[in-house]
Every structure is written in structure tokens, then in C-alpha cells.
Design an enzyme around this catalytic site. Structure first.
Site, short mmCIF file in Angstrom:
data_model
loop_
_atom_site.label_atom_id
_atom_site.label_comp_id
_atom_site.label_asym_id
_atom_site.label_seq_id
_atom_site.Cartn_x
_atom_site.Cartn_y
_atom_site.Cartn_z
N CYS A 88 0.84 -1.20 0.00
CA CYS A 88 0.00 0.00 0.00
C CYS A 88 0.87 1.25 0.00
O CYS A 88 1.86 1.32 0.74
CB CYS A 88 -0.85 0.07 1.27
SG CYS A 88 -2.09 -1.20 1.37
N ALA A 102 -2.82 -3.49 -2.69
CA ALA A 102 -4.24 -3.76 -2.43
C ALA A 102 -5.10 -2.66 -3.07
O ALA A 102 -4.98 -1.49 -2.71
CB ALA A 102 -4.49 -3.82 -0.93
N GLN A 158 -3.05 -6.70 -6.95
CA GLN A 158 -3.78 -7.36 -5.87
C GLN A 158 -5.13 -6.66 -5.72
O GLN A 158 -5.18 -5.46 -5.41
CB GLN A 158 -3.00 -7.26 -4.56
CG GLN A 158 -3.66 -8.05 -3.43
CD GLN A 158 -2.97 -7.88 -2.10
OE1 GLN A 158 -2.83 -6.76 -1.61
NE2 GLN A 158 -2.54 -8.97 -1.51
N TYR A 173 -8.42 -8.78 6.33
CA TYR A 173 -9.38 -8.06 5.49
C TYR A 173 -10.56 -8.98 5.17
O TYR A 173 -10.62 -10.11 5.64
CB TYR A 173 -8.67 -7.49 4.26
CG TYR A 173 -7.61 -6.47 4.65
CD1 TYR A 173 -7.97 -5.29 5.30
CD2 TYR A 173 -6.25 -6.71 4.44
CE1 TYR A 173 -7.01 -4.37 5.70
CE2 TYR A 173 -5.29 -5.79 4.84
CZ TYR A 173 -5.68 -4.62 5.48
OH TYR A 173 -4.73 -3.71 5.88
N ARG A 176 -3.68 -14.51 -1.99
CA ARG A 176 -2.84 -14.32 -0.80
C ARG A 176 -3.63 -14.75 0.43
O ARG A 176 -4.70 -14.23 0.73
CB ARG A 176 -2.37 -12.87 -0.65
CG ARG A 176 -1.54 -12.70 0.61
CD ARG A 176 -0.77 -11.40 0.67
NE ARG A 176 0.56 -11.57 0.11
CZ ARG A 176 1.61 -10.81 0.44
NH1 ARG A 176 1.48 -9.81 1.30
NH2 ARG A 176 2.78 -11.01 -0.10
N LEU A 185 10.58 -11.01 5.42
CA LEU A 185 11.97 -10.88 5.83
C LEU A 185 12.93 -11.73 5.00
O LEU A 185 13.81 -12.39 5.54
CB LEU A 185 12.11 -11.19 7.33
CG LEU A 185 11.64 -10.05 8.24
CD1 LEU A 185 11.77 -10.45 9.71
CD2 LEU A 185 12.44 -8.77 8.00
N GLY A 201 9.27 -7.51 -0.05
CA GLY A 201 8.56 -6.27 0.25
C GLY A 201 9.52 -5.15 0.59
O GLY A 201 10.05 -4.45 -0.29
C1 LIG Z 1 4.33 -0.32 3.26
C2 LIG Z 1 3.72 -1.69 3.20
C3 LIG Z 1 2.48 -1.88 2.61
C4 LIG Z 1 1.92 -3.16 2.51
N1 LIG Z 1 0.75 -3.33 1.81
C5 LIG Z 1 0.29 -4.57 1.56
C6 LIG Z 1 -0.77 -4.79 0.65
O1 LIG Z 1 -1.27 -3.87 0.01
N2 LIG Z 1 -1.21 -6.06 0.49
C7 LIG Z 1 -0.64 -7.12 1.14
O2 LIG Z 1 -1.08 -8.26 0.97
N3 LIG Z 1 0.41 -6.95 1.96
C8 LIG Z 1 0.90 -5.72 2.15
N4 LIG Z 1 2.04 -5.53 2.91
C9 LIG Z 1 2.76 -6.74 3.37
C10 LIG Z 1 3.85 -7.10 2.35
O3 LIG Z 1 3.29 -7.51 1.11
C11 LIG Z 1 4.75 -8.24 2.89
O4 LIG Z 1 3.96 -9.39 3.05
C12 LIG Z 1 5.40 -7.88 4.22
O5 LIG Z 1 5.96 -6.58 4.17
C13 LIG Z 1 6.48 -8.88 4.60
O6 LIG Z 1 7.48 -8.92 3.60
P1 LIG Z 1 8.88 -8.13 3.76
O7 LIG Z 1 9.50 -8.59 5.06
O8 LIG Z 1 9.68 -8.55 2.55
O9 LIG Z 1 8.59 -6.67 3.77
C14 LIG Z 1 2.60 -4.28 3.05
C15 LIG Z 1 3.82 -4.07 3.68
C16 LIG Z 1 4.40 -2.82 3.74
C17 LIG Z 1 5.76 -2.66 4.37
#
Ligand SMILES: Cc1cc2nc3c(=O)[nH]c(=O)nc-3n(C[C@H](O)[C@H](O)[C@H](O)COP(=O)(O)O)c2cc1C
Length: 364
Positions: A27, A61, A103, A187, A235, A306, A328
Site C-alpha cells: 500500500c 491492495a 492485488q 481483510y 494471498r 523478511l 517487500g
Molecule cells: C508499506 C507496506 C504496505 C503493505 N501493503 C500490503 C498490501 O497492500 N497487500 C498485502 O497483501 N500486503 C501488504 N504488505 C505486506 C507485504 O506484502 C509483505 O507481506 C510484508 O511486508 C512482509 O514482507 P517483507 O518482510 O519482505 O517486507 C505491506 C507491507 C508494507 C511494508
């Protein structure tokens, strides 16, 4: 020369991702107005991942209805003006050889939230008088910090199924080549799946088959609009991380039911439906959940959480723990993560941008 597993292409239906490094949906709360229309921020943000060599760029999203957004600044695909705005971004991603994905989402009881920045210092639920909306859910149970949602009637549920199908049609019209259903993170669809948030006594609550009914109706309705070429991901939060909640066993069963109706890949995350849970996190901490679903269902899976080092990402794919990794926050720090991974893992890639050739390490 054989490529590292992370750089092997992956084909689902008629779409080939050039590698297994995929951008997680994130997001941005960055539509100009409150009209769900994406703009230059999304072009620069998502475009940089495509330049940076990712195989799939999954946009954030995106609300299937105005009330399906998380905040008033989140994007949507409930009208045709939004198609045109997305198309510009999609065309650029595709021009760089990455697959553009989106998504689609309904925020359910977590909707009408304040954007986390640049919102005149306001926080919490946005009042209806200030552009917010009454949130909806399977049952009238509030998520802490949010207003009590309206429990959807059966006819309101059918309207939401149609909205997902129409949004899928618009996503295809915008040129997206992968569509993901957001059924995670507390959600709407996760709220229906989990017995903690779904206490209905009709056909949409109670036994697993009923809790999964809405998701499965949406999969069928979307597939009918999408045709056969385009992959449909889901997801899941594979667990609520609490006794009596949604879990990886149920996720695996529902993944197979969704596969039969035209879904193609389970993107495995966790949590988000129960507030205040302590999860012990570390590199690749959600990989065991993805492995569980891969072992107990026929669905291909991706993993997320992570994964910040190319070596770890490659090991996950090479050992067959998951078919792809989603990255992410590391992508926010380094949008060219895939180019860096190619250098570190010694992959020979054809999509290093010519514009950046001068930054490419020379072969010895
Ligand atoms: C700024 C931000 C926005 C996110 N928005 C969404 C989203 O729109 N949809 C979703 O399923 N997960 C969202 N997430 C979760 C990420 O898709 C991801 O699953 C999560 O950050 C863990 O991965 P990472 O450790 O590589 O960041 C968001 C995470 C962050 C940091």
C-alpha cells in the site's frame, strides 16, 4: 551455464515470469484525491522495480469497491477512469519485461482507516462526514481500534462477488497479466475464513465449506471474467497465530478447492486478523507455512517475509520450499534488488537495462 534457481523463469497459464523474484504488494496511500486513481507516484514506484529486474511487480491492495479500500487514499478498480490510469503504469512495467500484476482487495472491517501520513495529523477511523464509510464484515465484531462493522446480508454478499468479477475484468482491460485476490491480513475474505471473525449461522458461516464459500464464489466469478490465459493468485494468511483461529491445515484444503475453480498459486503470508499477537519473526519466518501448503495441497506457492538476501531467496527456491519469493521492504530499500541478486549469485541475465550498462560489473 545453468542459472541459479531464483533466475529460472516460471510459467503459469500463458504468462511467463522471467525469474522468481517478485515484488510484494505494498500500500502506498498515494492517490491524489479520494477517487482511487493512481498517478505519477505509482509510475515511479512500481516502474523502478520493473527496471530493477523483478519477474513480477504486484501492485498494492486495490479496492473492488470504494468501501473496499483500506483508506480513502488507496487505489481502486471500480470504474473505467481507473483503468486508464493503471494502464499507463502497466504498459511501462511490461515494456521493461516484468509481468504487471495487481492485488484486488476488500478491506472489510479494517476499511475507512486514516492514511498513515500526510493526512492532516488525523488517525483512526475516518468519519463518514469526512469521506469515510461504514465498514462491513461477516459479523458485527470490531477489530480493535476500528468501528463496529455492519454484518453483510446475503444479497449484499452477492453484490460484492459481482464487484470482484467486474474489477477482474477491468484489471485485464488495463493490461495486468496476473491478478491476486487479497484473502489475508484480516481483510474481508480472511474475516470470512476465520472462525474468530466469522460467527454467521447461514451458508457463509460455521463449517469450513461455508466459511470458504465467499472466496470460492469470487474465484469462480473472476475466472469467468478473466478467460483462461491469466494466472489468478490468492494471498492467504496461513494462520491467525492463535488457538481456535484459522490455520495452515484449513489453508491447504481451501487452496485445493480454489485450484479446482481456477486459482493458480497460493501466496502465503500470515496474521492480521487478531490484534496483539506476538509472533517471533526472523529471516524467512513464514517459509514453513508456505512449505506446509505446498506439501498438503496441489497449489504452487510463493513465500514472503523478511527475505532480504539473494542467497536466502535462492535457497528457498532451489530447495523447493516455495516456487517464488516475494520481497517487500527490501525492494523499498533497493528497487534493483533483482539486479543485485544477479550479480551476487552469478546469474547471466538479458534484461540488465542498457541505460544502466555502465553500472554493470565487468566479467573478469
Ligand atoms: C508499506 C507496506 C504496505 C503493505 N501493503 C500490503 C498490501 O497492500 N497487500 C498485502 O497483501 N500486503 C501488504 N504488505 C505486506 C507485504 O506484502 C509483505 O507481506 C510484508 O511486508 C512482509 O514482507 P517483507 O518482510 O519482505 O517486507 C505491506 C507491507 C508494507 C511494508
Amino acid at each position: 551455464m545453468s542459472q541459479p534457481a531464483l533466475f529460472e523463469p516460471f510459467t503459469i497459464r500463458n504468462v511467463t515470469m522471467r525469474n522468481r523474484i517478485w515484488v510484494a504488494p505494498m500500500c502506498q496511500y498515494s492517490c491524489f484525491n479520494e477517487d482511487g486513481i493512481v498517478g505519477d507516484w505509482h509510475m515511479a514506484h512500481l516502474g523502478s522495480f520493473a527496471i530493477g529486474g523483478a519477474g513480477l511487480v504486484l501492485a498494492e491492495a486495490t479496492g473492488v469497491t470504494p468501501e473496499g479500500r483500506i483508506t480513502p487514499r488507496c487505489p481502486g478498480l471500480w470504474n473505467d477512469e481507473q483503468i486508464a490510469a493503471w494502464k499507463r503504469v502497466v504498459d511501462f512495467i511490461a515494456s521493461r519485461g516484468a509481468v504487471p500484476g495487481i492485488q484486488l482487495a476488500h478491506a472489510g472491517r479494517k476499511g475507512s482507516d486514516s492514511p498513515p501520513f500526510d493526512y492532516e495529523g488525523k488517525s483512526g477511523t475516518v468519519p463518514i462526514t469526512a469521506g469515510g464509510w461504514k465498514s462491513v464484515a461477516p459479523s458485527a465484531i470490531a477489530y480493535p481500534g476500528h468501528d463496529v462493522p455492519h454484518a453483510l446480508t446475503i444479497s449484499e454478499i452477492q453484490v460484492i462477488v459481482d464487484a470482484w468479477a467486474s474489477a477482474a475484468r477491468r484489471a485485464v482491460a488495463a493490461g495486468f497479466r496476473v491478478i491476486e485476490i487479497h484473502a489475508a491480513h484480516g481483510y474481508l475474505l480472511h474475516e470470512f475464513l476465520s472462525p474468530l471473525s466469522n460467527q454467521r449461522t447461514d451458508d457463509y458461516g460455521g463449517p469450513l465449506k461455508n466459511r470458504a464459500r465467499l472466496l470460492l464464489e469470487i474465484v469462480s466469478a473472476m475466472r469467468a471474467e478473466m478467460g483462461d490465459d491469466i494466472p489468478l493468485f490468492i494471498r492467504f494468511s496461513a494462520t491467525d497465530w492463535t488457538e481456535g483461529g484459522w490455520n495452515e491445515q484449513e489453508t491447504s484444503i481451501v487452496a485445493d478447492w480454489a485450484l479446482e475453480r481456477g486459482a493458480d498459486l497460493a501466496d502465503i503470508s500470515s496474521g492480521g486478523n487478531v490484534s496483539g499477537i506476538k509472533i517471533s519473526v526472523g529471516p524467512g519466518y513464514q517459509v514453513p507455512l508456505a512449505m506446509h501448503v505446498k506439501e498438503h495441497s496441489k497449489m504452487p506457492v510463493s513465500t514472503v517475509g523478511l527475505i532480504t538476501e539473494p542467497q536466502l531467496a535462492n535457497e528457498i527456491v532451489e530447495s523447493g520450499k516455495a516456487d517464488a519469493v516475494l520481497i517487500g521492504r527490501e525492494m523499498l530499500r533497493d528497487p534493483h534488488f533483482a539486479l543485485r541478486a544477479a550479480i551476487e549469485l552469478g546469474a547471466d541475465i538479458s534484461y540488465w537495462p542498457g541505460q544502466y550498462e555502465w553500472a554493470r560489473p565487468r566479467k573478469a
